[in-house]
Design a protein around this motif. Sequence first.
Motif, PDB file in Angstrom:
ATOM      1  N   THR A 198      12.187   8.363 -15.932  1.00 21.51           N
ATOM      2  CA  THR A 198      11.831   9.758 -16.169  1.00 21.51           C
ATOM      3  C   THR A 198      12.112  10.545 -14.895  1.00 21.51           C
ATOM      4  OG1 THR A 198       9.560   9.522 -15.382  1.00 21.51           O
ATOM      5  CG2 THR A 198       9.979   9.003 -17.715  1.00 21.51           C
ATOM      6  N   GLU A 199      12.070  11.842 -14.989  1.00 16.68           N
ATOM      7  CA  GLU A 199      12.311  12.657 -13.799  1.00 16.68           C
ATOM      8  C   GLU A 199      11.269  12.372 -12.722  1.00 16.68           C
ATOM      9  OE1 GLU A 199      12.948  17.358 -12.521  1.00 16.68           O
ATOM     10  OE2 GLU A 199      12.627  16.810 -14.623  1.00 16.68           O
ATOM     11  N   GLU A 200      10.016  12.215 -13.138  1.00 15.13           N
ATOM     12  CA  GLU A 200       8.943  11.926 -12.185  1.00 15.13           C
ATOM     13  C   GLU A 200       9.158  10.558 -11.538  1.00 15.13           C
ATOM     14  OE1 GLU A 200       4.030  11.591 -12.050  1.00 15.13           O
ATOM     15  OE2 GLU A 200       5.072  12.059 -13.926  1.00 15.13           O
ATOM     16  N   GLU A 201       9.544   9.561 -12.350  1.00  9.37           N
ATOM     17  CA  GLU A 201       9.795   8.222 -11.811  1.00  9.37           C
ATOM     18  C   GLU A 201      10.989   8.231 -10.855  1.00  9.37           C
ATOM     19  OE1 GLU A 201       8.262   5.286 -15.426  1.00  9.37           O
ATOM     20  OE2 GLU A 201      10.297   6.109 -15.475  1.00  9.37           O
ATOM     21  N   GLU A 217       0.833  -1.208   0.000  1.00  6.95           N
ATOM     22  CA  GLU A 217       0.000   0.000   0.000  1.00  6.95           C
ATOM     23  C   GLU A 217       0.865   1.254   0.000  1.00  6.95           C
ATOM     24  OE1 GLU A 217      -2.947   0.117   3.015  1.00  6.95           O
ATOM     25  OE2 GLU A 217      -3.870  -1.800   2.458  1.00  6.95           O
ATOM     26  N   GLN A 218       1.880   1.261   0.828  1.00 11.55           N
ATOM     27  CA  GLN A 218       2.797   2.399   0.869  1.00 11.55           C
ATOM     28  C   GLN A 218       3.482   2.583  -0.481  1.00 11.55           C
ATOM     29  OE1 GLN A 218       6.134   3.539   4.005  1.00 11.55           O
ATOM     30  NE2 GLN A 218       6.912   1.940   2.653  1.00 11.55           N
ATOM     31  N   LEU A 270       4.629   5.357  -5.580  1.00  8.21           N
ATOM     32  CA  LEU A 270       5.029   5.154  -6.975  1.00  8.21           C
ATOM     33  C   LEU A 270       3.955   5.542  -7.983  1.00  8.21           C
ATOM     34  CD1 LEU A 270       6.763   1.656  -6.603  1.00  8.21           C
ATOM     35  CD2 LEU A 270       7.899   3.874  -6.815  1.00  8.21           C
ATOM     36  N   GLY A 271       2.717   5.493  -7.580  1.00  9.04           N
ATOM     37  CA  GLY A 271       1.639   5.691  -8.544  1.00  9.04           C
ATOM     38  C   GLY A 271       1.294   4.375  -9.217  1.00  9.04           C
ATOM     39  N   ASP A 272       0.119   4.319  -9.823  1.00  7.51           N
ATOM     40  CA  ASP A 272      -0.395   3.055 -10.359  1.00  7.51           C
ATOM     41  C   ASP A 272       0.507   2.436 -11.423  1.00  7.51           C
ATOM     42  OD1 ASP A 272      -2.565   3.169  -8.698  1.00  7.51           O
ATOM     43  OD2 ASP A 272      -3.913   4.057 -10.188  1.00  7.51           O
ATOM     44  N   ALA A 273       0.937   3.232 -12.391  1.00  8.84           N
ATOM     45  CA  ALA A 273       1.668   2.677 -13.540  1.00  8.84           C
ATOM     46  C   ALA A 273       3.010   2.082 -13.125  1.00  8.84           C
ATOM     47  CB  ALA A 273       1.868   3.754 -14.601  1.00  8.84           C
TER      48      ALA A 273
END
Length: 375
Positions: free
Chosen positions: A95-98, A65-66, A71-74
Motif C-alpha cells: 500500500t502507499e503507507e507500507e 526496535e527501530q 514499520l508499525g506493528d502490523a
Amino acid sequence: MAVTAAQVKKVVKVASGIIYSQEGNYGSVNRNDNNHGMSIGKCQWNAYWGRALPLLKSIVEKDQEQAKEILGDALYTEIAGSSADAWNRQEREATEEEANAISKLLTTKDGKEVQDDLADADITGYVKNGVKIGLVSLKALAYFADLENQGGSGASSRIAKTAAEATGGAEKVGLEEIHAYALKDATMGQYESRRSKVYEAIKGSNLTDVSHTKTEEKQNTPQKPQETPTGVSKGDIVTFTGGGVYISSTAEYAAKEKDVVSTCKVTAVNEKGTHKYHCISQDGKGVYGWVNAESIKELSSKAHSDPASVSKGDIVTFTGGGVYKSSTAEYASVQKNVTSTCKVTAVNTKGTHPYHCISQDGKGVYGWVNAADVK
C-alpha cells in the motif's frame, strides 16, 4: 584463458554501477512491479521472485526496535514473523503507507549496509555464472550480469549459450555478440532501450573485450602498420575510428578528441593538409571537422556490383533489410530497419546472402545479409 578473481571484482564494480543506474536507489519502492508485487531497494529485489522479504527480514534483525517504530506493528509482525519464502510466487503489493514505511527502513544505516552486502553478493554471483558458461570477455560478463539482474538466470544463460553456439564457443563471445543476441531474444529483446543503454555504458568502460584480449596476447608479435585509405574522394562514405577532429586541415591542435566509431561522409579533401579529410557523421555520433587519414577506413562501395570486393574483416554500412541465419536461408530471421556500421566476419560468394555482418555500433545486426543491403 581463465578469468581471475581480480578480473571478476573489476567486472562487478562496473556492472554494479550500471545496474544501480537502471534500477533504483536505496529507498526505491515499486508498489506493484508488473503485477509481481513490490520491488524494493537499489537493485529492485522483487517479492514474487523471493528476494524482497529476506532483505527486509535481514534489516529488521539488525535493529528490531527501530524497525518496529518505522514499520508499525502490523507490517513489522508480518515481516519478522514470516518465513523467508512467505512471499514467494505471491503478488504481495505494498500500500502507499507500507511503501513509505519500507522506503524509510531501506534508507537507514542498517538498510543501506544490508543492501550493499546483498547487491555485491548477487552481482558477484551473476558474473561467476557467466564465467561458468565460459565467457572470458570482461565486457560480455558485465552485460551478462545486467541480463541476469533484469531477466533472471534463465534469460542470461539462454542468451549467452545461444551466442556461444553461433560464434563457435563462449570464449569468442564479446560485447557485440551478447548484445546482438539479447536484442534477438523473445523476452529480453522487448527491453531494447535498457539493452542499448547498458551496451553503451559497458562499451565506454575500461573493461577488456574478446578482441582486446587477443591484442594483449599478441602484443609482442610484430604487427602490420595500420593501412591508411587511398583514393578517398569528396562524397565518399568512410568509417571514422576515433581520434582528433580539427577546425582546419592545417590546424596544429585538435578542437576535440572523439573516441567513437562513426559512419561519416567526406565533404572536402585537402591532399596537402595535415588532416586531409573533412568528415561529417551520418549516424549522429557528432564527428564534424577535419580528421587524419589514419583515423578513417574506407567502406566498400563495390558491394552491389562486385561481391568479391568485400572481404572478411571489412567495415561496411548495413542500410537495412533482412538478416538471415545462414547464407542460403530461404527466409530472414529478422528485418532490421536500421543503418548500422558493421564488420564483415565471413563471406560466402556463392550464398544468396553473401556477407555475415556484426554491428559495431550497438544496432543489433548479427547474421547473413544481402549484398544489396550493404555499401
